[in-house]
Design an enzyme around this catalytic site. Structure first.
Site, PDB file in Angstrom:
ATOM      1  N   GLU A 133      -2.139  -2.821  -2.859  1.00 29.15           N
ATOM      2  CA  GLU A 133      -1.810  -2.107  -2.153  1.00 29.15           C
ATOM      3  C   GLU A 133      -2.868  -2.338  -1.182  1.00 29.15           C
ATOM      4  OE1 GLU A 133      -1.256   1.656  -4.581  1.00 29.15           O
ATOM      5  OE2 GLU A 133      -2.831   2.777  -2.404  1.00 29.15           O
ATOM      6  N   HIS A 192      -0.494   7.706  -1.379  1.00 29.08           N
ATOM      7  CA  HIS A 192      -2.487   7.469  -1.642  1.00 29.08           C
ATOM      8  C   HIS A 192      -2.532   8.247  -0.473  1.00 29.08           C
ATOM      9  CE1 HIS A 192      -1.312   4.915  -5.359  1.00 29.08           C
ATOM     10  NE2 HIS A 192      -0.900   6.290  -6.028  1.00 29.08           N
TER      11      HIS A 192
END
Lengths: 294, 379, 294, 379
Positions: C214, C252
């Protein structure tokens, strides 16, 4: 042969432009030690004038000094507030031995500096130590060069002038030294008796060892056990502070009897129990080591 | 440097440790007023840099203010191991359920701070350590991390079974480490750490020694120095930059270097004398330092003879000799002085000293023997 | 075979009595993992009731748990304020693998905990990770056991539910897994892509690897270089966050494009340049890995 | 969490860094008064969480108080990259000799704080790092020791030749590390660090980002949060415990898990749509969270369709389905909703959703395609 320093020692002096640093650098160069660099932050590019026309380049930082000169040993003459930082810098710079002369370094600072140096595999001698001298080879620190002479005795001590006294008597009796090491009077020192004993045992030229202890801690007791278990060479000793009262610091930060621990009596007992002949007074050391060598 | 119980308690409180209240009295009347303020039973505790004050009668329980005054009258001015009690701490008596020991000190061998805890508190921990070492749990703190939560728990878990007490004690242990580090201490100790029947964990006594080398950067700690609890001669020596410890003998010693100074004292004893002091004059040839040293030594009325033992080392002996001569010219000394000087240029030095009328030696044994003889009344 | 956990895993759950800890311990035991101990300070001596009548002893501290049960792996479900302390305790206790599930652990705390664990030679997975599962062998963490199945694929991912998505599709296509590892979405994680790739390369049962990256950081770029230099097995990948704006944290703590660094674009480019086929959408992963295996 | 320049400067000052004075104005009149107080030339600086404020005209030099008022009028209310300027910092103009860069940030690869310094300050450091990396010196700090004196010197020595400047900069670098650690920062930066012709080293700009995970234990830092500088929807999301980032598209996204949420946005784009937001709803089936999420998504007038993408995982899908149904019953939603639910008990879940009138899917691709179609005006 000798321990820790020899003809290959290439010394950098941290704090070379200070009062003590410059004075002892001259003495060290007079003795013939190869002083390759000095470090004083902010004075990089200047030059230190040696005793006989030699010059020593000054750097701002240890990494530069080591990179430019290949120094493998450093000696620290910086004030107490900066001394632990100087040990950290030296340990980070690539030298193998760091000799910290400075007295009065905060012990908590040294706890950090010692673990840092251990992690880096760098030997620290001191702090609050007179340094060491390998007669005829090199001198790092403040031990007077004129009282030592080459010979078969290794000497290790927690004290400065008591070391002079002992060396003076040994030299007077014709007993020269391989190396004389002052491990320092502080509670947390980087190199202890055992480290020196191990090195003397491994040094083929050392035939016998004189160990000068004092009150405080249990370093002498552990050294005594080490002698008994691992040393083939004779060791004789002396403990200063037989008349020191408990709970009082006798000059050295480490020279203090805590409760009932660290007395001269228990140290002398440990010496005797482990085959180390104990001198009742410094003057007896010569006779004892002579007997032991024969 | 040792600090008083009440001062150590201030440091502990600042670190968050639960320390019962307390105030300092220097007169019985103050003690009475403080006790009246708290109401109920109080403890009157001598503030003195010495162990064994309990045995000496320096810690007393008072059921009311009148009794507190009475006890303060008895304790103030009391002599405990040569030290005069100038202050008492008055503190409410606690309801004590159990007494434990928690201490941290700089461990030479581990080169780091080391905790020692025991459920056997309120007694001499050295005795416990010697007789029943299994009752003590030790932990060395990595200076790079400080004490970790699970380590504090591990120590606290050795003291108590009750999770609530363990939790409180874990916190106190971590706070004690903070107080230790933030005070530049070489030793910090809570003895006893008590539990009350209400389930609280508290520090009712406190002891702390400061690393002298920390004082230059901790003016708040340096300000805790109590010069009234030290011999005046030691205060003067510190101010003059000399390392001096007063002893009970009659041979005054003035030596360069701590190790040689101790060895000199020992040699005095070896030759049948008693040293009057430890004194390290350092490596300098500065007459001012010698003057200060002589003033300090002669301020002790017991001193019958003064002995210099100087190893010239790197400093030239003739310089040192000149310093001694100049210093002794400046002040008037009663007891006889004998001097040993050795090292570089010692012959020249001995000449200078003899010319000035001193007994001058090159042997340590000879000078010590002579000094002992002089102190014993010989010539 | 599998990586990091297998039939020999003996698990201790730190925070076993908490809401998440107890729920996931039941799930973990249901899956057949050997949960040997729980730790909750102050609850030592109590017992955790497993799903089928098994009981798990609870200890006050990790050292006791390990000493009594021989646990070799720990999983951490304690709140953020205490999670780094739990990692330190676990790393100090003798287990070889510490899986930190907790989200929201201060990064400065983890910097200390990671260096401590490295010094002790202990592997940390996470924090802020879903843990890992070796189908048919053991499950440590919160990955759902019902979506995995045994097979030849190794899966490593920075995400939780995106991992479920990928595993779900793999399993649906008959591609089982050796181990699925969620390395976590935090900036400082103990085990990175390369650690997992190295382990998958060494695992004989793993025939191909799916890697789910990511935005944020350069872990994927370094992993891509590693694949090219050291991997014989095929690797396919996907990068989440192609539409994420710079400078914003996407859930996150580690999923943030800093300036122009850490974009999906540069990561996909690194994958492609190093022979890692890149899926444009999760659904394409199955086809890519099937092609790669043939 | 980003904090404003003036707040970062407060943290820097507290750590001992030489930061010139400065005061905050929210009106042109306040700016005038502050400027008059300083006298001479001042700088009026927009306080906004965005780079590039200089280019946008948000930093202006004013030769006197009247001009300061004028500039404040222009800057207050200005839109910089979508953020409205609510505050300006008024600070005396400095006599700038040189401009350097000093920054520290958490380095993922090294797992520790890493310094970056350059004598090329006052410009975009990323650009310098890319174009002329040799002009940058980096140093990773061991978290067990903090920055060591010789390390700070090594960095400072890269910036200056003059020992006096190096000494000041070494100190500032060590202080910046303290500010970084004591604020729980993930990044702290001084750009530029200036030298004046009088030979002083000062921080005239300051930037700091805080690790969100630190805020629970740092109320003083949390208090620096400026909700007026954030979209109201993001403030509301944070209060509801949701992770939400507003974007410019028209497909509202509601997903469990950050990775899947990003992948869903990407898939919206893949199918020709534009995501209206990032939203991680977490693993819970709690209707309250769903209600909050829907309120936040629908507060964006651009949203034309709402897409749920839920992977049941360990939570049972039927529970999640019931939560969604209950939530949508509680509030009135304008745009059409399509839902993908998969995992344990998905069949049951799909039944519950269909019964409640929702388009229910098990495939991520199918649901995203449908949502894009709906947003584009399809049925």
């Amino acid at each position: 042969m000798s321990i820790f320093i020899d003809n290959d020692t290439k010394l950098v002096v941290q704090g070379i432009t200070g009062r003590d640093g410059s004075f002892h650098t001259l003495q060290t160069m007079e003795y013939g030690t190869n002083v390759v660099a000095g470090v004083t932050p902010g004075k990089g590019g200047q030059t230190f004038e040696g005793p006989n026309g030699q010059t020593v380049p000054i750097f701002n930082a240890m990494d530069e000094a080591v990179a430019e000169t290949g120094a493998n040993t450093s000696v620290i003459f910086v004030p107490p507030a900066f001394a632990a930082g100087a040990v950290l810098e030296a340990a980070d710079s690539g030298v193998a031995l760091v000799v910290a002369i400075t007295e009065g370094v905060p012990v908590l600072d040294m706890a950090r500096a010692h673990v840092f140096a251990r992690d880096k595999g760098v030997r620290v001698l001191g702090p609050n130590c007179p340094g060491l001298i390998s007669p005829g080879k090199a001198k790092v620190g403040i031990l007077p060069g004129q009282i030592v002479t080459e010979g078969p005795i290794g000497l290790v001590s927690r004290s400065g002038t008591l070391t002079y006294e002992a060396v003076f008597q040994l030299t007077g009796a014709g007993l020269g030294q391989t190396t004389c090491v002052g491990i320092g009077g502080d509670p947390l020192i980087g190199t202890n008796f055992i480290d020196c004993l191990e090195a003397f045992e491994a040094d083929p030229d050392t035939k016998g060892v004189v160990m000068l202890g004092e009150i405080g801690g249990t370093d002498e007791q552990e050294a005594a056990a080490y002698v008994s278990d691992h040393m083939s060479k004779p060791v004789v000793g002396f403990i200063a502070g037989q008349t020191a009262p408990p709970g009082r610091r006798m000059g050295h930060a480490g020279a203090i009897i805590s409760g009932s621990a660290g007395t001269a009596e228990e140290k002398m007992k440990a010496f005797e129990e482990n085959g180390i002949a104990v001198a009742k007074r410094p003057a007896d050391l010569v006779g004892l080591i002579q007997d032991a060598l024969n | 440097m040792d600090i008083h119980e009440y001062q150590a308690k201030e440091r502990f409180r600042a670190a968050g440790i639960d320390v019962p209240p307390g105030e300092i009295a220097t007169t019985p009347e103050e003690a009475e007023t403080i006790a009246a303020g708290y109401g109920g039973t109080v403890v009157v505790k001598a503030q003195v840099h010495s162990g064994g004050r309990g045995k000496a009668g320096g810690v007393r329980l008072a059921k009311d203010a009148a009794e507190a005054k009475e006890h303060a009258t008895a304790i103030l001015g009391m002599d405990i191991k040569g030290l005069t009690v100038e202050k008492v701490l008055v503190t409410p008596a606690e309801d004590i359920d159990t007494e434990a020991y928690v201490g941290v000190l700089m461990d030479r061998k581990k080169q780091a701070a080391t905790f020692m805890v025991s459920a056997e508190g309120g007694v001499d921990i050295e005795h416990v350590a010697h007789e029943t070492p299994e009752l003590i749990r030790k932990l060395t703190v990595d200076p790079r991390y400080g004490i970790l939560p699970h380590q504090a728990f591990w120590l606290a878990n050795f003291l108590y079974d009750d999770p609530k007490l363990i939790k409180q004690a874990s916190k106190i242990i971590a706070q004690l480490y903070d107080a230790f580090v933030n005070s530049g201490a070489s030793m910090a100790e809570i003895n006893p750490l008590i539990t009350t029947s209400a389930g609280e964990v508290k520090a009712i006594d406190a002891k702390m020694s400061i690393d002298d080398s920390e004082l230059f950067r901790r003016p708040d700690v340096e300000a805790m120095r109590d010069t009234s609890s030290e011999p005046a001669s030691e205060v003067k020596a510190r101010e003059a930059g000399l390392s001096y410890v007063k002893l009970d003998g009659d041979v005054g010693c003035c030596v360069n270097g701590a190790g040689l100074a101790m060895a000199t004292m020992d040699l005095v004893k070896y030759y049948g004398g008693e040293p009057a002091n430890f004194l390290d004059i350092g490596g300098s040839s500065n007459p001012d330092k010698v003057v200060a040293a002589l003033e300090i030594i002669t301020s002790d009325p017991n001193v019958k003879a003064i002995l210099f033992n100087i190893f010239g080392g790197i400093t030239r002996c003739d310089d040192v000799a000149r310093g001694i001569v100049e210093a002794t010219n400046r002040i008037d000394i009663g007891p006889p002085i004998v001097i040993r000087l050795t090292g570089t240029n010692e012959e020249l030095a001995l000449e200078i000293l003899s010319d000035a009328g001193f007994s001058a030696y090159t042997s340590m044994d000879a000078v010590v023997e002579k000094a002992v003889e002089l102190a014993a009344g010989g010539a």
